[in-house]
Design a protein around this motif. Sequence first.
Motif, PDB file in Angstrom:
ATOM      1  N   ASN A 105     -11.447   0.692  -6.492  1.00 20.13           N
ATOM      2  CA  ASN A 105     -10.883   1.426  -5.369  1.00 20.13           C
ATOM      3  C   ASN A 105     -10.629   2.857  -5.755  1.00 20.13           C
ATOM      4  OD1 ASN A 105     -10.429   0.105  -2.893  1.00 20.13           O
ATOM      5  ND2 ASN A 105      -9.071  -1.308  -3.967  1.00 20.13           N
ATOM      6  N   GLN A 108      -8.823   6.128  -5.736  1.00 19.71           N
ATOM      7  CA  GLN A 108      -7.449   6.469  -5.351  1.00 19.71           C
ATOM      8  C   GLN A 108      -7.406   7.926  -4.943  1.00 19.71           C
ATOM      9  OE1 GLN A 108      -5.722   3.960  -5.090  1.00 19.71           O
ATOM     10  NE2 GLN A 108      -6.204   2.497  -6.697  1.00 19.71           N
ATOM     11  N   SER A 161      -8.880   1.881  -9.526  1.00 19.18           N
ATOM     12  CA  SER A 161      -8.045   0.803 -10.010  1.00 19.18           C
ATOM     13  C   SER A 161      -8.944  -0.383 -10.348  1.00 19.18           C
ATOM     14  CB  SER A 161      -7.001   0.413  -8.967  1.00 19.18           C
ATOM     15  OG  SER A 161      -7.616  -0.183  -7.861  1.00 19.18           O
ATOM     16  N   THR A 215      -0.131  -7.712  -7.623  1.00 17.19           N
ATOM     17  CA  THR A 215      -0.448  -7.464  -6.218  1.00 17.19           C
ATOM     18  C   THR A 215       0.044  -8.606  -5.351  1.00 17.19           C
ATOM     19  OG1 THR A 215      -2.538  -8.667  -6.035  1.00 17.19           O
ATOM     20  CG2 THR A 215      -2.628  -6.466  -6.994  1.00 17.19           C
ATOM     21  N   GLY A 216       0.027  -8.358  -4.041  1.00 17.03           N
ATOM     22  CA  GLY A 216       0.385  -9.404  -3.093  1.00 17.03           C
ATOM     23  C   GLY A 216      -0.668 -10.502  -3.073  1.00 17.03           C
ATOM     24  N   GLY A 217      -1.806 -10.261  -3.690  1.00 22.04           N
ATOM     25  CA  GLY A 217      -2.862 -11.266  -3.726  1.00 22.04           C
ATOM     26  C   GLY A 217      -2.797 -12.094  -5.003  1.00 22.04           C
ATOM     27  N   ARG A 229      -2.505 -11.302  -8.325  1.00 21.40           N
ATOM     28  CA  ARG A 229      -3.249 -10.917  -9.521  1.00 21.40           C
ATOM     29  C   ARG A 229      -2.753  -9.560  -9.973  1.00 21.40           C
ATOM     30  NH1 ARG A 229      -9.100 -10.628  -6.783  1.00 21.40           N
ATOM     31  NH2 ARG A 229      -8.709  -9.040  -5.239  1.00 21.40           N
ATOM     32  N   ASP A 272      -3.117  -5.496 -10.898  1.00 14.99           N
ATOM     33  CA  ASP A 272      -3.851  -4.278 -10.600  1.00 14.99           C
ATOM     34  C   ASP A 272      -3.588  -3.268 -11.711  1.00 14.99           C
ATOM     35  OD1 ASP A 272      -5.093  -2.138  -9.370  1.00 14.99           O
ATOM     36  OD2 ASP A 272      -4.305  -2.640  -7.379  1.00 14.99           O
ATOM     37  N   ALA A 279     -11.596  -6.185  -5.411  1.00 16.14           N
ATOM     38  CA  ALA A 279     -10.429  -5.724  -4.656  1.00 16.14           C
ATOM     39  C   ALA A 279     -10.795  -4.570  -3.734  1.00 16.14           C
ATOM     40  CB  ALA A 279      -9.326  -5.283  -5.610  1.00 16.14           C
ATOM     41  N   LYS A 319     -13.068  -7.090   4.810  1.00 15.93           N
ATOM     42  CA  LYS A 319     -12.417  -7.889   3.774  1.00 15.93           C
ATOM     43  C   LYS A 319     -11.971  -9.239   4.343  1.00 15.93           C
ATOM     44  CE  LYS A 319      -8.053  -5.430   4.311  1.00 15.93           C
ATOM     45  NZ  LYS A 319      -7.058  -4.588   3.626  1.00 15.93           N
ATOM     46  N   LYS A 348      -9.520 -12.745   3.436  1.00 15.26           N
ATOM     47  CA  LYS A 348      -8.500 -13.328   2.571  1.00 15.26           C
ATOM     48  C   LYS A 348      -8.260 -14.782   2.952  1.00 15.26           C
ATOM     49  CE  LYS A 348      -6.340  -8.857   1.963  1.00 15.26           C
ATOM     50  NZ  LYS A 348      -5.170  -8.001   2.176  1.00 15.26           N
ATOM     51  N   GLY A 405      -2.373  -9.499   8.468  1.00 17.35           N
ATOM     52  CA  GLY A 405      -1.112  -8.765   8.325  1.00 17.35           C
ATOM     53  C   GLY A 405      -1.368  -7.393   8.912  1.00 17.35           C
ATOM     54  N   GLY A 406      -1.080  -6.349   8.164  1.00 15.87           N
ATOM     55  CA  GLY A 406      -1.589  -5.039   8.541  1.00 15.87           C
ATOM     56  C   GLY A 406      -0.924  -4.414   9.732  1.00 15.87           C
TER      57      GLY A 406
HETATM   58  C1  HEM Z   1      -5.330  -1.375   7.622  1.00 17.74           C
HETATM   59  C2  HEM Z   1      -5.064  -2.033   6.786  1.00 17.74           C
HETATM   60  C3  HEM Z   1      -5.093  -2.065   5.266  1.00 17.74           C
HETATM   61  C4  HEM Z   1      -5.574  -1.158   4.373  1.00 17.74           C
HETATM   62  C5  HEM Z   1      -6.207   0.186   4.655  1.00 17.74           C
HETATM   63  C6  HEM Z   1      -5.348  -1.716   3.093  1.00 17.74           C
HETATM   64  C7  HEM Z   1      -5.709  -1.099   1.916  1.00 17.74           C
HETATM   65  C8  HEM Z   1      -5.587  -1.697   0.712  1.00 17.74           C
HETATM   66  C9  HEM Z   1      -6.041  -1.111  -0.496  1.00 17.74           C
HETATM   67  C10 HEM Z   1      -6.653   0.255  -0.621  1.00 17.74           C
HETATM   68  C11 HEM Z   1      -5.783  -2.010  -1.467  1.00 17.74           C
HETATM   69  C12 HEM Z   1      -6.142  -1.895  -2.893  1.00 17.74           C
HETATM   70  C13 HEM Z   1      -5.112  -1.253  -3.699  1.00 17.74           C
HETATM   71  C14 HEM Z   1      -5.735  -1.094  -5.040  1.00 17.74           C
HETATM   72  O1  HEM Z   1      -5.707  -2.047  -5.822  1.00 17.74           O
HETATM   73  O2  HEM Z   1      -6.286  -0.052  -5.325  1.00 17.74           O
HETATM   74  C15 HEM Z   1      -5.169  -3.139  -0.896  1.00 17.74           C
HETATM   75  C16 HEM Z   1      -4.783  -4.245  -1.600  1.00 17.74           C
HETATM   76  C17 HEM Z   1      -4.083  -5.272  -1.038  1.00 17.74           C
HETATM   77  N1  HEM Z   1      -3.691  -5.375   0.272  1.00 17.74           N
HETATM   78 FE1  HEM Z   1      -4.153  -4.128   1.720  1.00 17.74          FE
HETATM   79  N2  HEM Z   1      -4.736  -2.914   3.211  1.00 17.74           N
HETATM   80  C18 HEM Z   1      -4.573  -3.170   4.535  1.00 17.74           C
HETATM   81  C19 HEM Z   1      -4.000  -4.258   5.113  1.00 17.74           C
HETATM   82  C20 HEM Z   1      -3.433  -5.279   4.361  1.00 17.74           C
HETATM   83  C21 HEM Z   1      -2.779  -6.408   4.945  1.00 17.74           C
HETATM   84  C22 HEM Z   1      -2.652  -6.637   6.404  1.00 17.74           C
HETATM   85  C23 HEM Z   1      -2.326  -7.187   3.930  1.00 17.74           C
HETATM   86  C24 HEM Z   1      -1.565  -8.480   3.938  1.00 17.74           C
HETATM   87  C25 HEM Z   1      -1.294  -9.238   4.827  1.00 17.74           C
HETATM   88  C26 HEM Z   1      -2.731  -6.540   2.733  1.00 17.74           C
HETATM   89  C27 HEM Z   1      -2.482  -7.070   1.509  1.00 17.74           C
HETATM   90  C28 HEM Z   1      -3.027  -6.559   0.394  1.00 17.74           C
HETATM   91  C29 HEM Z   1      -2.985  -7.244  -0.858  1.00 17.74           C
HETATM   92  C30 HEM Z   1      -2.369  -8.587  -1.100  1.00 17.74           C
HETATM   93  C31 HEM Z   1      -3.656  -6.431  -1.768  1.00 17.74           C
HETATM   94  C32 HEM Z   1      -3.909  -6.729  -3.205  1.00 17.74           C
HETATM   95  C33 HEM Z   1      -5.242  -7.424  -3.132  1.00 17.74           C
HETATM   96  C34 HEM Z   1      -5.802  -7.859  -4.416  1.00 17.74           C
HETATM   97  O3  HEM Z   1      -5.082  -8.447  -5.228  1.00 17.74           O
HETATM   98  O4  HEM Z   1      -7.001  -7.650  -4.564  1.00 17.74           O
HETATM   99  N3  HEM Z   1      -3.393  -5.391   3.030  1.00 17.74           N
HETATM  100  N4  HEM Z   1      -5.064  -2.931   0.452  1.00 17.74           N
END
Ligand code: HEM
Lengths: 811, 108
Positions: free
Chosen positions: A557, A559, A565, A598-600, A602, A604, A630, A673, A675, A710-711
């Motif tokens: 990703n 930044q 990352s 992370t919320g997933g 794992r 980062d 990711a 993406k 999940k 979510g989001g």
């Molecule tokens: C418009 C919506 C969203 C954008 C632009 C976005 C963007 C991102 C980005 C850029 C990352 C990566 C961060 C990194 O490691 O560099 C990320 C990770 C993550 N996001 Fe979002 N996100 C969005 C919505 C959501 C929603 C709705 C959820 C949860 C319900 C969520 C949960 C997570 C989680 C859990 C990760 C870590 C994922 C992993 O372990 O690979 N995101 N998101």
Amino acid sequence: MREKLVLIGNGMAGVRTLEEVLKLDPEMYDITVFGEEPYGNYNRIMLSPVLAGEKSIEDIILNEKQWYADNGITLHVNKQVTQIDRYHRKVVADDGTEAHYDRLIIATGSSPFILPIPGADLDGVVGFRDVDDVDQMLETAKQYNKAVVIGAGLLGLEAADGLLKQGMDVTVVHLLDTLMEQQLDSTAGAMLKASLEARGMKFLMRHQTEALLGEGRVQGIRFANGQTVPTDLVVMAVGIRPNISLAQTAGIYCERGIVVSDTLTTYDPRIFAVGECVQHRGATYGLVAPLFEQAKVCANHLCQLGYGRYEGSVVSTKLKVSGIDLFSAGEFIETDGDETLVMQDPAEGIYKKLVIRNNRVKGAVMYGDTLDGSWYFQLLREETDISSFRSTILFGQHSVGDAGHSGGSKMVNLADDAEVCGCNGICKGDIVKAIQDKGLFTLDEVKAHTKAGASCGSCSGLVEQILVSTVGSDFDATPSKKAMCGCTDFSHDEVMEAIRKGALKDMATLFRYLNWSTPDGCASCRPALNYYLLSSWPEEYEDDAQSRLINERVHGNIQKDGTYSVVPRMFGGLCTANDLRAIADVSDKYDVPQMKVTGGQRIDLFGVKKEQLPAMWKDLNDAGFISGHAYSKGLRTVKTCAGETWCRFGTQNSIDLGVKLEHFTWGSWMPHKFKIAVSGCPRNCAEATIKDFGVVCIDSGYELHVGGNGGIKVRVTDLLCKVTTEEEVEEYCGAFTQFYREDAHYLERTANWIERVGMKRIKEHVVDNETGRKALNERFKVSQSVAQIDPWKERADGAESHEFNPLKIAG
Amino acid sequence: MSDWIAIAKLDDIPLRGSRQLKTDTVDIAIFRTGSDEVFAIRDQCPHLGGPLSQGMVHGNTVTCPLHNWKIDLESGQVKAPDEGCVNRYPVKVEQGVVYLGPLESHDA
Ligand code: HEM
Ligand SMILES: Cc1cc2nc3c(=O)[nH]c(=O)nc-3n(C[C@H](O)[C@H](O)[C@H](O)COP(=O)(O)OP(=O)(O)OC[C@H]3O[C@@H](n4cnc5c(N)ncnc54)[C@H](O)[C@@H]3O)c2cc1C
Ligand code: SF4
Ligand code: SF4
Ligand code: FES
């Protein structure tokens, strides 16, 4: 030598066509314009606020005479074209001016219909069409007191409101008993009438005008029932008639309007026609949005691009009477078999009605609160299946899970420094300034210039309100289908179908076959096309790295400071002490500035420089990790809870199932993406009901949920079905994922996809049809057989090394 | 520095792609378009400094990877509706080798 292009009619549709031509090819034509009025092109729809004293003529000029000069256009104002000589290809004006043409545009607009009754030619009887008419009304208002407006349509009511604001005593006469019957049902019509009456407007409904009385100047009006009413001014607003006599005299085929094809050509191929004077597929239009659509297509053909088609428009209407919010679109009167959803709050003066057919919005009428008008209009145009949010649809878009709305014409009172777009920090003043300085007309233009509403979109309603209060209407383009991007007029669905049916297997062929207007697309269509080709022909199409966005190219990703990352995959969130040690070692070795869980489920590693990536990946690979994707449009994570193994509530082995699902699905490319989560019981600690595919274990087996998110807009999943074994979970998971991969548009999350196509369709393919489900799952497995390659390993082994090593010189 | 310097073979730059060139003073993005033209501009987006070398190349335009500004490679101008410009550097290709021209003599 340049070809000569002549425009007859210096109005909104004609000049817009010229603007589109200049955008496409400024060098192509020598342009000459004839206009009967003394001004440059002005915003005709703002004549209503001019009459009401809220704007001046200068405020509403769209193209100053300087604009014509700057663009090398010869402008003849105050000249009416009286003849088109098709044999010699020239036009002749009333003062004898002539101009030769190679191509001609007729955009003569229309004229108010003047009732053929005695006295119609008296002084003080006017239409409501141009600056002259407005000047006459304003003059009259200074000297006289009484006015009658004939016709209670959009124009008539705007005229009446303006005259009322000029201090006149105004009576509106209407033949029927509902106001604006073309746009309103009787309930909304009655509410509108009541609130106009409260402002002092008088109405004579079901009155047919028989004669205008007076000598020299009008003094009264007489109706068919014998009643007479004294007046000093009569405004005729009973309809408009396309100006076709010039074309007719020249032998160009006309019916009610000048008849044109989907390319806006008349029966004479050198002559185009646009605007209100045109009849297309039997329809004539009296609003600006469809005319702008026509202008765009016409310009496309004038510039010999040859691929634009105008297929007619669905229109929506708003009334520009300040303080009154009113919206109408589509088939707002129900017919047999339609359902209607109605919300009425007499105390607040709010009324909303939607006409629904087969779970699709067919028409809308709103009074008092019109903020969601554009949303309903979008649902209508895109024929969205509304079954999943039907019960709350009347409460508006924010009730479906978004924020940022507030009241309708309150927008006008908002301070200039009030923030409108929270995502991009844009204030009202910025938006108004951009609209005025740059002459913006559509919501899309405002988004492009200011970025307001361009991110999450929840403030679109507000931005639109600002647009309406600044230029008088939203001129949103109204094609029923949406083109994929500026490079083509084809929609996503059409392109997907062409790829599959036409067996298009590489991008160059696709560009040629579908007449792409750019040599190699743009940053918006290339990734989409790459995805469609890849998902349609997994074993044949070779992925094009240069059509992927940077995150997918370098598998990290990007930044905001240009670093990356790194997120290693941890199947189901499981890890061992050795895994954690390995990650800790890598973090030390490469000086990783920050780590985060992370919320997933794992870890980062943030702030890694691009050049470090391959070496770091190699070390992680050696410790047994693969990429967590990711960054990708594809499977991100499978989240699991403690489950039966440890938790006292657990019903099934959620950890184990999650790990299996992650091994099954990792590495696939998807529209967006994706999940997954598995919860061990309905307490749902893994939050499975806001995932794209969620499993909730129960005593008797597994509930499968889909389409959660979510989001920005939280969306809870829909229940797909219940199954009893882990094998079935896998099969349904594969089938659902594959159907999403084949059916959704690129960049459409499962949530948006399901809201567009409807749960019914998903169930038909994935649940009800067993053979279909098994076939989908098989196709997913075939695609996985070539997709599950760890990108880290490939690159650690040297693939795409140019991405990671900068060139160097000393200098 | 007043001479043309060889910086890469044309084939080192992917078609419709780019390479980043690090110098002591600035980072430069070297682009190769679909029609095999080569351009060099400063590797820094005029918006918020995004690395243009990592954007997508289409026609003679690159789209910034951070917020999608579009920059014309030939003129260095940002395309409407956004506004701005980027420094350009002279480049030429001879017999499959890409040369960078004298830096200070240009509009750096
Ligand atoms: C418009 C919506 C969203 C954008 C632009 C976005 C963007 C991102 C980005 C850029 C990352 C990566 C961060 C990194 O490691 O560099 C990320 C990770 C993550 N996001 Fe979002 N996100 C969005 C919505 C959501 C929603 C709705 C959820 C949860 C319900 C969520 C949960 C997570 C989680 C859990 C990760 C870590 C994922 C992993 O372990 O690979 N995101 N998101
Ligand atoms: C008061 C008012 C309020 C309106 N409000 C709205 C609204 O809220 N929303 C909306 O969408 N639409 C609204 N409309 C409708 C909208 O203004 C028209 O649909 C639009 O202007 C039509 O564009 P056009 O180019 O076809 O015609 P016009 O803008 O009328 O342009 C035609 C021009 O051609 C000139 N002309 C005609 N014949 C000749 C000739 N032989 N030689 C030279 N010149 C000639 C005319 O003088 C005129 O200037 C409103 C209209 C009026 C009058
Ligand atoms: S979802 Fe149920 S089984 Fe899983 S951790 Fe929560 S309570 Fe336990
Ligand atoms: S919520 Fe997501 S998109 Fe927003 S700052 Fe955090 S990681 Fe970035
Ligand atoms: S930094 Fe390039 S668009 Fe924002």
